[in-house]
Design a protein around this motif. Structure first.
Motif, mmCIF file in Angstrom:
data_model
loop_
_atom_site.group_PDB
_atom_site.id
_atom_site.type_symbol
_atom_site.label_atom_id
_atom_site.label_comp_id
_atom_site.label_asym_id
_atom_site.label_seq_id
_atom_site.Cartn_x
_atom_site.Cartn_y
_atom_site.Cartn_z
ATOM 1 N N LEU A 86 0.829 -1.208 0.000
ATOM 2 C CA LEU A 86 0.000 0.000 0.000
ATOM 3 C C LEU A 86 0.860 1.254 0.000
ATOM 4 O O LEU A 86 0.570 2.219 -0.714
ATOM 5 C CB LEU A 86 -0.947 -0.013 1.197
ATOM 6 C CG LEU A 86 -2.055 -1.068 1.158
ATOM 7 C CD1 LEU A 86 -2.882 -1.036 2.435
ATOM 8 C CD2 LEU A 86 -2.950 -0.879 -0.064
ATOM 9 N N ARG A 87 1.928 1.258 0.786
ATOM 10 C CA ARG A 87 2.819 2.432 0.790
ATOM 11 C C ARG A 87 3.467 2.644 -0.571
ATOM 12 O O ARG A 87 3.788 3.772 -0.944
ATOM 13 C CB ARG A 87 3.890 2.282 1.875
ATOM 14 C CG ARG A 87 3.373 2.477 3.294
ATOM 15 C CD ARG A 87 4.516 2.654 4.286
ATOM 16 N NE ARG A 87 5.346 1.457 4.367
ATOM 17 C CZ ARG A 87 5.180 0.480 5.253
ATOM 18 N NH1 ARG A 87 4.195 0.568 6.136
ATOM 19 N NH2 ARG A 87 5.983 -0.555 5.279
ATOM 20 N N ALA A 88 3.663 1.575 -1.310
ATOM 21 C CA ALA A 88 4.326 1.686 -2.610
ATOM 22 C C ALA A 88 3.407 2.244 -3.696
ATOM 23 O O ALA A 88 3.904 2.760 -4.710
ATOM 24 C CB ALA A 88 4.864 0.323 -3.040
ATOM 25 N N VAL A 89 2.086 2.155 -3.518
ATOM 26 C CA VAL A 89 1.182 2.554 -4.609
ATOM 27 C C VAL A 89 0.382 3.814 -4.315
ATOM 28 O O VAL A 89 -0.333 4.296 -5.212
ATOM 29 C CB VAL A 89 0.211 1.409 -4.968
ATOM 30 C CG1 VAL A 89 0.978 0.193 -5.460
ATOM 31 C CG2 VAL A 89 -0.695 1.046 -3.806
ATOM 32 N N VAL A 90 0.460 4.356 -3.097
ATOM 33 C CA VAL A 90 -0.282 5.582 -2.802
ATOM 34 C C VAL A 90 0.667 6.685 -2.335
ATOM 35 O O VAL A 90 1.750 6.412 -1.806
ATOM 36 C CB VAL A 90 -1.388 5.352 -1.739
ATOM 37 C CG1 VAL A 90 -2.458 4.430 -2.267
ATOM 38 C CG2 VAL A 90 -0.795 4.813 -0.432
ATOM 39 N N ARG A 91 0.248 7.905 -2.547
ATOM 40 C CA ARG A 91 0.980 9.094 -2.145
ATOM 41 C C ARG A 91 -0.016 10.083 -1.548
ATOM 42 O O ARG A 91 -1.227 9.941 -1.729
ATOM 43 C CB ARG A 91 1.679 9.739 -3.344
ATOM 44 C CG ARG A 91 2.739 8.877 -4.017
ATOM 45 C CD ARG A 91 3.971 8.745 -3.112
ATOM 46 N NE ARG A 91 5.018 7.966 -3.774
ATOM 47 C CZ ARG A 91 5.131 6.651 -3.702
ATOM 48 N NH1 ARG A 91 4.238 5.951 -3.000
ATOM 49 N NH2 ARG A 91 6.114 6.026 -4.306
ATOM 50 N N PRO A 92 0.448 11.125 -0.842
ATOM 51 C CA PRO A 92 -0.489 12.145 -0.368
ATOM 52 C C PRO A 92 -1.340 12.670 -1.524
ATOM 53 O O PRO A 92 -0.834 12.995 -2.595
ATOM 54 C CB PRO A 92 0.454 13.232 0.187
ATOM 55 C CG PRO A 92 1.654 12.465 0.647
ATOM 56 C CD PRO A 92 1.829 11.368 -0.361
ATOM 57 N N GLY A 93 -2.627 12.702 -1.307
ATOM 58 C CA GLY A 93 -3.563 13.093 -2.343
ATOM 59 C C GLY A 93 -4.197 11.926 -3.066
ATOM 60 O O GLY A 93 -5.183 12.107 -3.798
ATOM 61 N N SER A 94 -3.667 10.722 -2.879
ATOM 62 C CA SER A 94 -4.236 9.535 -3.522
ATOM 63 C C SER A 94 -5.538 9.128 -2.857
ATOM 64 O O SER A 94 -5.773 9.419 -1.677
ATOM 65 C CB SER A 94 -3.265 8.357 -3.451
ATOM 66 O OG SER A 94 -2.082 8.602 -4.168
ATOM 67 N N ALA A 95 -6.372 8.424 -3.621
ATOM 68 C CA ALA A 95 -7.594 7.822 -3.085
ATOM 69 C C ALA A 95 -7.423 6.312 -3.105
ATOM 70 O O ALA A 95 -7.111 5.724 -4.140
ATOM 71 C CB ALA A 95 -8.806 8.220 -3.914
ATOM 72 N N LEU A 96 -7.602 5.693 -1.946
ATOM 73 C CA LEU A 96 -7.387 4.267 -1.773
ATOM 74 C C LEU A 96 -8.679 3.599 -1.304
ATOM 75 O O LEU A 96 -9.339 4.083 -0.386
ATOM 76 C CB LEU A 96 -6.285 4.020 -0.733
ATOM 77 C CG LEU A 96 -6.112 2.600 -0.198
ATOM 78 C CD1 LEU A 96 -5.616 1.666 -1.297
ATOM 79 C CD2 LEU A 96 -5.160 2.590 1.004
ATOM 80 N N VAL A 97 -9.018 2.470 -1.928
ATOM 81 C CA VAL A 97 -10.164 1.673 -1.500
ATOM 82 C C VAL A 97 -9.649 0.431 -0.788
ATOM 83 O O VAL A 97 -8.779 -0.274 -1.316
ATOM 84 C CB VAL A 97 -11.038 1.255 -2.703
ATOM 85 C CG1 VAL A 97 -12.191 0.353 -2.245
ATOM 86 C CG2 VAL A 97 -11.578 2.482 -3.421
#
Length: 369
Positions: A86-97
């Motif tokens: 999860l840390r590898a695919v999201v950044r601040p501003g990302s939307a995660l489900v």
């Protein structure tokens, strides 16, 4: 390549060592933290045990083969693998489900560790995840869900994610790579706890991520190096050693789960049964389309919490414990962990006992109630 082989053959081939005369047939553990360095700096396959070691490579090669991936990376636990992915695919501003009906610690990690970084976290059930994926940057699906055993249509979900440019991660812990291969159905990454059926003896913690996107896997390898969420070389060898028998163990677990689900659905003490392999189960159509085996978990709703405790206490074979995928059949009342289920909902993880013995024992325990 393991295409065309049965599950046990695939598993045995995956853990086979190179056929070199005079060398061990089975791979040996390499419990080393430091390795000899070369004057040709950077040419060494291993330098320090936190960055790489031979035991990891043997295990990771087997995991990649089973998942149909180019690369697999081992981690110290399933949560270490999922959190790194999860840390590898999201950044601040990302939307995660993330699944609202999946493993509860994943929701906690997303809420407590990712949301404060400016990542929008949306929770969705297996039925809601298709709509929730619209506009997301990354989607984590668990299928079958734990503990409800709903099955996500991965082909449909992967199409939505591709259309929107989102990364799709699939938690394959419940199904295992013998149940299905999410990468072949469109997932970008597979994450899983090898603590469960792959290691299968309830005596170690391990996890892994598998995929075929070089940039994603390189980012994950860097994440593991810097965060240090590594698997010990001896534990890596134990998982590898266990994988050789997973075809036999998982087949019996699936057989036992199906037999239990079939027997329990008509018992007067049982309010409902969930198992994707039952024709009347709501997940059956999707499960039969994308799964090769339906897994070793059965969801059973009894009257209340006391009924679950009486079931465990009245049985000669059931072990009251959390986790799943071990040799022993276990029962776990999931509401105690905060899952959104009824107080009397129990997750039964079928072990490898003789099927007739197990079914008779559980039915007798329910009768004693």
């Amino acid at each position: 390549m393991l295409d065309g082989y049965g599950d046990s053959t695939r598993a045995v081939k995956a853990v086979s060592s190179q056929a070199i005369p005079g060398q061990p047939v089975g791979p040996a553990p390499v419990p080393a933290a430091a390795f000899h360095l070369s004057a040709d700096e950077g040419s060494e396959p291993d330098t320090y045990g936190r960055s790489s070691n031979p035991s990891w490579r043997q295990l990771e090669s087997a995991l990649a083969q089973l998942e149909g991936a180019t690369i697999a990376l081992s981690f110290g636990s399933g949560m270490a693998a999922i959190s790194a992915a999860l840390r590898a695919v999201v950044r601040p501003g990302s939307a995660l489900v993330v699944p609202s009906d999946g493993y509860y610690q994943v929701r906690r990690f997303a809420a407590e560790c990712l949301a404060p970084l400016g990542i929008t976290v949306r929770e969705a059930t297996a039925a809601q995840i298709y709509d929730a994926a619209e506009g997301a940057d990354a989607v984590l699906a668990e299928t079958p869900t734990n503990p409800g055993l709903d099955v996500v249509d991965l082909h449909r979900l992967a199409g939505i994610c591709r259309r929107n440019g989102a990364r799709l991660l699939v938690d394959n812990t419940t199904a295992t790579p013998l149940g299905h291969q999410p990468l072949s159905l469109g997932a970008d990454l597979v994450v899983a706890s090898a603590t469960k059926a792959l290691s299968g003896h309830s005596d170690l913690l391990a996890g892994y991520v598998a995929g075929s996107h070089p940039e994603l896997m390189s980012a994950l390898e860097r994440e593991r190096l810097l965060a240090g969420a590594i698997l010990g070389p001896f534990e890596a060898w134990l998982v590898l050693r266990s994988i050789g028998s997973v075809g036999l163990r998982f087949a019996r677990q699936c057989q036992n789960a199906m037999a239990l689900a079939t027997a329990l659905r008509s018992h007067p003490a049982v309010r409902s049964v969930r198992y994707p392999g039952l024709p009347e189960d709501p997940s059956y159509p999707v499960a039969t389309a994308q799964m090769r085996k339906f897994g070793g978990l059965v969801g059973v709703e009894l009257a209340d919490a006391d009924a679950v405790h009486h079931l465990a206490q009245g049985s000669e074979l059931l072990v009251a414990s959390t986790s799943f995928g071990g040799l022993h059949t276990s029962v776990d009342r999931r509401a105690r962990w905060g899952d959104a289920v009824a107080a009397g909902f129990a997750r039964i993880s079928a072990g490898i006992e003789d099927t007739d013995d197990l079914v008779a024992d559980v039915l007798a325990a329910l009768d004693r109630g």
